[in-house]
Every structure is written in C-alpha cells, then in structure tokens.
Design a protein around this motif. Structure first.
Motif, mmCIF file in Angstrom:
data_model
loop_
_atom_site.group_PDB
_atom_site.id
_atom_site.type_symbol
_atom_site.label_atom_id
_atom_site.label_comp_id
_atom_site.label_asym_id
_atom_site.label_seq_id
_atom_site.Cartn_x
_atom_site.Cartn_y
_atom_site.Cartn_z
ATOM 1 N N GLU A 171 -68.789 -0.015 89.519
ATOM 2 C CA GLU A 171 -69.583 -1.451 88.992
ATOM 3 C C GLU A 171 -69.341 -2.220 90.283
ATOM 4 O O GLU A 171 -70.435 -2.895 90.735
ATOM 5 C CB GLU A 171 -68.865 -2.225 87.839
ATOM 6 C CG GLU A 171 -69.194 -1.310 86.696
ATOM 7 C CD GLU A 171 -70.646 -1.216 85.849
ATOM 8 O OE1 GLU A 171 -71.291 -1.978 86.552
ATOM 9 O OE2 GLU A 171 -70.739 -0.269 85.155
ATOM 10 N N ARG B 49 -73.444 4.802 91.243
ATOM 11 C CA ARG B 49 -72.448 4.380 90.365
ATOM 12 C C ARG B 49 -71.922 5.722 89.656
ATOM 13 O O ARG B 49 -70.514 5.469 89.699
ATOM 14 C CB ARG B 49 -73.123 3.447 89.117
ATOM 15 C CG ARG B 49 -71.989 2.982 88.357
ATOM 16 C CD ARG B 49 -72.524 2.158 87.145
ATOM 17 N NE ARG B 49 -73.386 3.155 86.202
ATOM 18 C CZ ARG B 49 -72.783 3.940 85.271
ATOM 19 N NH1 ARG B 49 -71.393 4.069 85.266
ATOM 20 N NH2 ARG B 49 -73.536 4.799 84.631
ATOM 21 N N ARG B 50 -72.573 6.516 89.109
ATOM 22 C CA ARG B 50 -72.256 7.553 88.440
ATOM 23 C C ARG B 50 -71.398 8.698 89.513
ATOM 24 O O ARG B 50 -70.281 9.054 89.207
ATOM 25 C CB ARG B 50 -73.126 8.472 87.796
ATOM 26 C CG ARG B 50 -73.832 7.958 86.658
ATOM 27 C CD ARG B 50 -74.755 8.923 85.910
ATOM 28 N NE ARG B 50 -75.983 9.414 86.697
ATOM 29 C CZ ARG B 50 -76.920 9.010 86.476
ATOM 30 N NH1 ARG B 50 -77.587 8.115 85.680
ATOM 31 N NH2 ARG B 50 -78.059 9.497 87.190
ATOM 32 N N SER C 18 -68.004 6.815 90.772
ATOM 33 C CA SER C 18 -67.028 6.795 89.478
ATOM 34 C C SER C 18 -66.271 7.978 89.404
ATOM 35 O O SER C 18 -65.245 8.259 89.450
ATOM 36 C CB SER C 18 -67.645 6.325 88.225
ATOM 37 O OG SER C 18 -68.520 7.269 87.820
ATOM 38 N N GLU D 1 -64.621 3.618 86.784
ATOM 39 C CA GLU D 1 -65.618 2.790 86.487
ATOM 40 C C GLU D 1 -65.634 1.255 87.076
ATOM 41 O O GLU D 1 -67.010 0.789 87.393
ATOM 42 C CB GLU D 1 -65.749 2.840 84.955
ATOM 43 C CG GLU D 1 -66.214 4.076 84.219
ATOM 44 C CD GLU D 1 -65.777 4.276 82.912
ATOM 45 O OE1 GLU D 1 -65.044 3.421 82.172
ATOM 46 O OE2 GLU D 1 -66.622 5.117 82.333
#
Length: 387
Positions: A356, A130-131, A134, A352
């Motif tokens: 997600e 996820r990090r 993004s 972001e």
C-alpha cells in the motif's frame, strides 16, 4: 496449431533428444565442478591457517555480524544456494558451526531481494504493482520474522545445532569417516580438486590457500548460475505447468509445488521470479502465493546438501550438519509461523502494508530495499560493535 508447435510435434526423436542429452551431460559436469570447488574451499582454509583456521573467523564471532554477512553476501550475489554452498566449504575448513548458523539464516533473508526486484516490472500499473509487490515482500516478511523468532531460540537453546548434529551423526557413521581413504566421493573428486590445488601451488605459503579459497568461490558462483540456466531451459515449461496446476489447490499443495519447482530449477530466486508476475496479473492471490514461496525456501536447501557430499573424512559430519541446519531452519520457521494461526497472517499483513505504501509513493520502494538489505544490516553491525 501454430507452425512452431507443428514443427516441434513432427521433429524426430533424435533431433529432440540429442540437445537434451548434451544439456544433462553439462549439468552432470557442472555438479562435479561444484563439488570439487566446495572441497577446494575447505582445503584452502586449512592450507591458509592450518589447525588454527578458526582465527580467520574471529571478526564474525558475534552472531549478529555473522547474520549480516549472510544477508549482504546473498543480496549481492543473489543466490542463497551459492552462499550456503560456500558456507559448507568454510565449515569443512574450520568455520565454527555456531557462526555458520546465523550466516545461513542471513542467506534466507538476502535471497528474497530477487522477487522484490522482479515486482518492479509492474511499477507502471498501480494495481498490478500492489499485487506483485505484496507477493514479493511476503517472502521478505516471512524470512525476517523467521530470523527474529528462531535466532534468539537458537542462541538460548541451540535446537538447530543439536538436531542437525544428531542427524548428521546418523547419516555419517564413524566407519565411513575412518575409511575416508577408500571413500568413493573422495576418490571421484580427487582429480578435479587436485587440478584446482595445482593451479595455485606456485604461490608461496598462506597465499596458495587464500587463492584456492577465492578460486573455489569464483567457480561456485559460475557453476550455480550456469546450472540454474541449463535447468531452466530443460525444466521451465514443466515447472510452470506444476505451478499453474498446484498453487491454487491449497497450502499443502502450494508448498509442495514450491519445493518441487525449486528443486527442478535449482534456484529459489527463479521460482519466486516465476510466481510474482502471475500474482501481479491477478492469476494467484497473496494467500495462494504465500505457501508456494515457503516451499521454495525448502527446495533451495538441496544445493547445500549436495555440496556437503563433497566433504569427506573428519570434516564430513560438520559439513553435513550445516547443510541440514539450512533445511531444519526453514522447516522450523514454517512450523512456528505458518502452522500457528496467530502468526500465520502476520507476514501477509506486513506485505500488504508495504505494498500500500509502495503504491502511493515509489520512494518507499527504494527506502525499503536499501534499508532492509543494506543500511539496516550495516547499522546492526555498528550497534553490535558498540555494545
């Protein structure tokens, strides 16, 4: 101290300096070959179509199609430096600046695919992915938003064309163009360009020009890749040190370090590939990565500016103009998006949100990459033709 470190520290200066000197000599030779290839592309277009070279680009007379060509070409080649260097050569050979400008904007979008692909290395760890995703897609989101804002402004008011034309007029004087036969760069590149021309001179008529174009493009592809590889070997440790010490110190420092690291390694793809894993590991936040990536957009424009020095004579001004467009586009995008508080956070929210979705279902990743970089461009081409 490890045995490897100890061995490095006790090595003689000669054992360390000789390989570095050879590497820098190789970089100089590759830069010469790059400039000769850019010059050859311009000569090839002129040989293929004479004074009517613009007819070769009627298929891209629509700015949307020109934009898509830039996106898809860069997504496939994975180097905006390569694509913009080719565009510089094409402009010197007759490609209209009005068509080249959307192509350059498209190159900015296409190059952001690299960092997105790099983020897939974290796909097994949900939070890391996820990090990383993004951090990668904030690059895509910013570049897409930049084109969505700047391209309509350019079509309506031509700020990039007008400003770049004015700047190129200051930098390329009438005197230097009228003395093109005495131009140092032209004289220096003449042997290399002459060899490339002679290698295809046996082909009849227009085909020698077409072959020269293809040869020049092939050489640029090879040279930019090799320059990046050699410079990474020479500079990657230093670049990583700059990255670690400067990124977390604020947006100005982050942007400056992104620019510097990209200039050092000659590849925005490499720069973003360095930062994405660090973001995935949690070392840097999305807010810290964001300005660093914007700096990489500025740093990558140095290759096109370098390529423009290969063009002499009457084409020198327009070649420099399109190289300046690449720089001015990125500066203008930062001024309009990052500087304005109402728009600054929008790319981060977009990134972001995508992260997600990608964390919940990996199918979104494939749909995003295929849609943004291939299906959407092809759809826009079809829509522009229908309209």
């Amino acid at each position: 101290m490890s045995p490897e470190t100890s061995a490095l520290s006790t090595a003689t200066p000669h054992s360390q300096s000789a390989p570095r000197w050879l590497s820098w000599l190789l970089v100089a030779a590759l830069v010469y070959l790059l400039l000769a290839a850019v010059s050859a592309i311009g000569a090839g277009f002129k040989a293929a179509a004479g004074e009517d070279a613009k007819v070769l680009f009627e298929f891209a007379s629509n700015p949307i199609i020109a934009l898509i060509i830039g996106v898809v070409a860069t997504a496939l080649i994975q180097s905006s430096s390569t694509v913009t260097s080719i565009i510089v050569g094409m402009v010197a050979g007759g490609l209209p600046v009005a068509i080249a400008i959307p192509m350059v904007m498209g190159a900015n979008i296409g190059t952001s695919l690299t960092s997105t692909l790099v983020s897939l290395g974290h796909v097994r760890n949900g939070e890391e992915f996820r990090r990383a995703f993004s951090a990668a897609t904030v690059h895509d989101s910013f570049n897409l938003l930049a084109v969505a804002i700047v391209l309509p402004l350019e079509l309506l008011f031509q700020p990039l064309a007008r400003t770049s034309e004015w700047l190129s007029g200051l930098l390329v004087s009438d005197a230097s163009m009228s003395m093109s036969n005495m131009n140092f760069m032209k004289a220096m590149l003449a042997p290399g360009t002459g060899i490339l021309k002679e290698s295809v001179a046996w082909l009849p008529g227009i085909w020698s020009g077409v072959a020269l174009i293809l040869l020049g493009i092939g050489i640029i592809l090879m040279v930019v890749t090799q320059i990046g590889r050699v410079l990474r070997t020479l500079m990657e440790g230093r670049a990583m040190g700059i990255l670690r010490t400067a990124v977390g110190r604020g947006p100005v420092s982050g942007m400056a370090s992104g620019t510097l690291v990209t200039v050092l390694v000659q590849s925005s793809s490499t720069t973003t590939s360095l930062i994405v894993p660090l973001a995935g590991s949690g070392m840097f936040s999305l807010k810290q990565v964001y300005p660093f990536i914007l700096g990489s957009n500025i740093g990558t424009t140095i290759t096109a500016l370098l390529a423009a020095t290969a063009i002499t004579g009457a084409s020198a001004m327009v070649a420099l103009q399109i190289a300046l467009v690449h720089l001015l586009f990125n500066i203008m995008a930062i001024a309009l998006i990052y500087v304005l508080p109402m728009l600054r956070t929008l790319p981060m929210y977009m990134a972001e949100g995508l992260a997600e979705l990608a964390q919940r279902n990996k199918g979104y990743v494939a749909a995003y990459i295929g849609g943004v970089f291939f299906a959407l461009p092809l759809g826009l081409v079809g829509l522009s033709q229908w309209l």
